[in-house]
Design a protein around this motif. Structure first.
Motif, mmCIF file in Angstrom:
data_model
loop_
_atom_site.group_PDB
_atom_site.id
_atom_site.type_symbol
_atom_site.label_atom_id
_atom_site.label_comp_id
_atom_site.label_asym_id
_atom_site.label_seq_id
_atom_site.Cartn_x
_atom_site.Cartn_y
_atom_site.Cartn_z
ATOM 1 N N PRO A 77 0.686 -1.237 0.098
ATOM 2 C CA PRO A 77 0.103 -0.031 0.050
ATOM 3 C C PRO A 77 0.764 1.294 0.263
ATOM 4 C CG PRO A 77 0.001 -1.162 1.969
ATOM 5 C CD PRO A 77 0.706 -1.866 1.425
ATOM 6 N N PHE A 78 1.822 1.135 0.656
ATOM 7 C CA PHE A 78 2.849 2.566 0.835
ATOM 8 C C PHE A 78 3.717 2.720 -0.720
ATOM 9 C CE2 PHE A 78 5.509 -1.111 2.222
ATOM 10 C CZ PHE A 78 6.461 -0.845 1.813
ATOM 11 N N GLY A 79 3.901 3.965 -0.969
ATOM 12 C CA GLY A 79 4.681 4.047 -2.248
ATOM 13 C C GLY A 79 3.627 3.851 -3.535
ATOM 14 N N GLU A 80 2.519 3.809 -3.606
ATOM 15 C CA GLU A 80 1.893 3.601 -4.794
ATOM 16 C C GLU A 80 0.992 5.000 -4.747
ATOM 17 O OE1 GLU A 80 -1.043 0.384 -5.339
ATOM 18 O OE2 GLU A 80 0.518 -0.893 -4.798
ATOM 19 N N VAL A 81 0.928 5.541 -6.035
ATOM 20 C CA VAL A 81 0.326 6.709 -6.367
ATOM 21 C C VAL A 81 -1.162 6.241 -6.948
ATOM 22 C CG1 VAL A 81 0.430 8.987 -7.694
ATOM 23 C CG2 VAL A 81 2.454 7.838 -6.633
ATOM 24 N N ALA A 82 -2.029 7.117 -6.613
ATOM 25 C CA ALA A 82 -3.422 6.904 -7.139
ATOM 26 C C ALA A 82 -3.382 7.155 -8.759
ATOM 27 C CB ALA A 82 -4.482 7.598 -6.753
ATOM 28 N N GLY A 83 -3.621 6.195 -9.492
ATOM 29 C CA GLY A 83 -3.558 6.230 -10.903
ATOM 30 C C GLY A 83 -2.293 6.001 -11.517
ATOM 31 N N GLY A 84 -1.497 5.597 -10.555
ATOM 32 C CA GLY A 84 0.074 5.183 -11.002
ATOM 33 C C GLY A 84 0.239 3.845 -11.749
ATOM 34 N N VAL A 85 1.376 3.600 -12.259
ATOM 35 C CA VAL A 85 1.786 2.284 -12.737
ATOM 36 C C VAL A 85 2.667 1.494 -11.751
ATOM 37 C CG1 VAL A 85 2.892 1.300 -14.704
ATOM 38 C CG2 VAL A 85 1.715 3.163 -15.145
ATOM 39 N N ILE A 86 2.473 0.344 -11.568
ATOM 40 C CA ILE A 86 3.264 -0.648 -10.847
ATOM 41 C C ILE A 86 4.262 -1.035 -11.634
ATOM 42 C CG2 ILE A 86 3.202 -2.649 -9.354
ATOM 43 C CD1 ILE A 86 0.225 -2.188 -8.870
ATOM 44 N N ILE A 87 5.311 -1.081 -11.205
ATOM 45 C CA ILE A 87 6.752 -1.407 -12.156
ATOM 46 C C ILE A 87 7.415 -2.706 -11.344
ATOM 47 C CG2 ILE A 87 8.939 -0.947 -12.789
ATOM 48 C CD1 ILE A 87 8.235 1.860 -13.034
ATOM 49 N N MET A 88 7.181 -3.927 -12.162
ATOM 50 C CA MET A 88 7.833 -5.264 -11.561
ATOM 51 C C MET A 88 9.007 -5.513 -12.333
ATOM 52 S SD MET A 88 4.240 -7.554 -10.908
ATOM 53 C CE MET A 88 3.165 -6.997 -9.797
ATOM 54 N N HIS A 89 9.832 -5.760 -11.794
ATOM 55 C CA HIS A 89 11.312 -6.126 -12.311
ATOM 56 C C HIS A 89 11.239 -7.724 -12.891
ATOM 57 C CE1 HIS A 89 13.567 -2.550 -11.408
ATOM 58 N NE2 HIS A 89 12.601 -2.397 -10.343
ATOM 59 N N VAL A 90 11.734 -7.804 -13.968
ATOM 60 C CA VAL A 90 11.783 -9.203 -14.495
ATOM 61 C C VAL A 90 13.073 -9.752 -14.581
ATOM 62 C CG1 VAL A 90 11.194 -10.661 -16.423
ATOM 63 C CG2 VAL A 90 9.960 -8.814 -15.924
ATOM 64 N N VAL A 91 13.282 -10.907 -13.874
ATOM 65 C CA VAL A 91 14.619 -11.746 -14.090
ATOM 66 C C VAL A 91 14.433 -12.963 -14.686
ATOM 67 C CG1 VAL A 91 16.272 -12.696 -12.656
ATOM 68 C CG2 VAL A 91 15.435 -10.564 -11.630
ATOM 69 N N VAL A 92 15.556 -13.174 -15.530
ATOM 70 C CA VAL A 92 15.345 -14.170 -16.359
ATOM 71 C C VAL A 92 16.533 -15.202 -16.151
ATOM 72 C CG1 VAL A 92 15.366 -15.237 -18.874
ATOM 73 C CG2 VAL A 92 14.400 -12.998 -18.384
#
Length: 107
Positions: A77-92
């Motif tokens: 819940p913290f660090g999220e901005v309403a209407g913002g995009v969640i960034i997930m890192h991809v490790v292959v």
């Protein structure tokens, strides 16, 4: 689906480029579904390319996400901005090809 249930997710790749953003449901979309989407939408021409879902790890807020969890269960819940995009890192992590030549490589 209610609009408040929807989230935008962007996947950051090893070279700094992104896939997405994609809009998905936080209550019904699982991490495994996200990984399937990444494999199918992987950009051509990358030096490292995942062949199957098991070769991908998703990291969000410093945590490796479990395949069976929903996006809503993984959100912080913290660090999220309403209407913002969640960034997930991809490790292959490509699976190692097992060779059976019958010879001991250390001899």
């Amino acid at each position: 689906m209610p609009e408040e249930d929807m989230v935008d997710i962007k996947f950051r790749l090893y070279d700094g480029s992104d896939i997405g953003p994609f809009r998905c449901s936080s209550s019904t979309s699982t991490v495994d579904m996200l990984k399937q989407r990444i494999v199918s939408d992987w950009p051509r021409g990358k030096t490292i390319t995942p062949k199957v879902v098991n070769e991908i790890k998703l990291i969000s807020s410093g945590k490796v996400l479990d395949n069976n969890k929903t996006v809503g269960q993984c959100r912080t819940p913290f660090g999220e901005v309403a209407g913002g995009v969640i960034i997930m890192h991809v490790v292959v992590q490509p699976s190692l090809a097992k060779t059976k030549t019958g010879e001991d490589p250390y001899q």
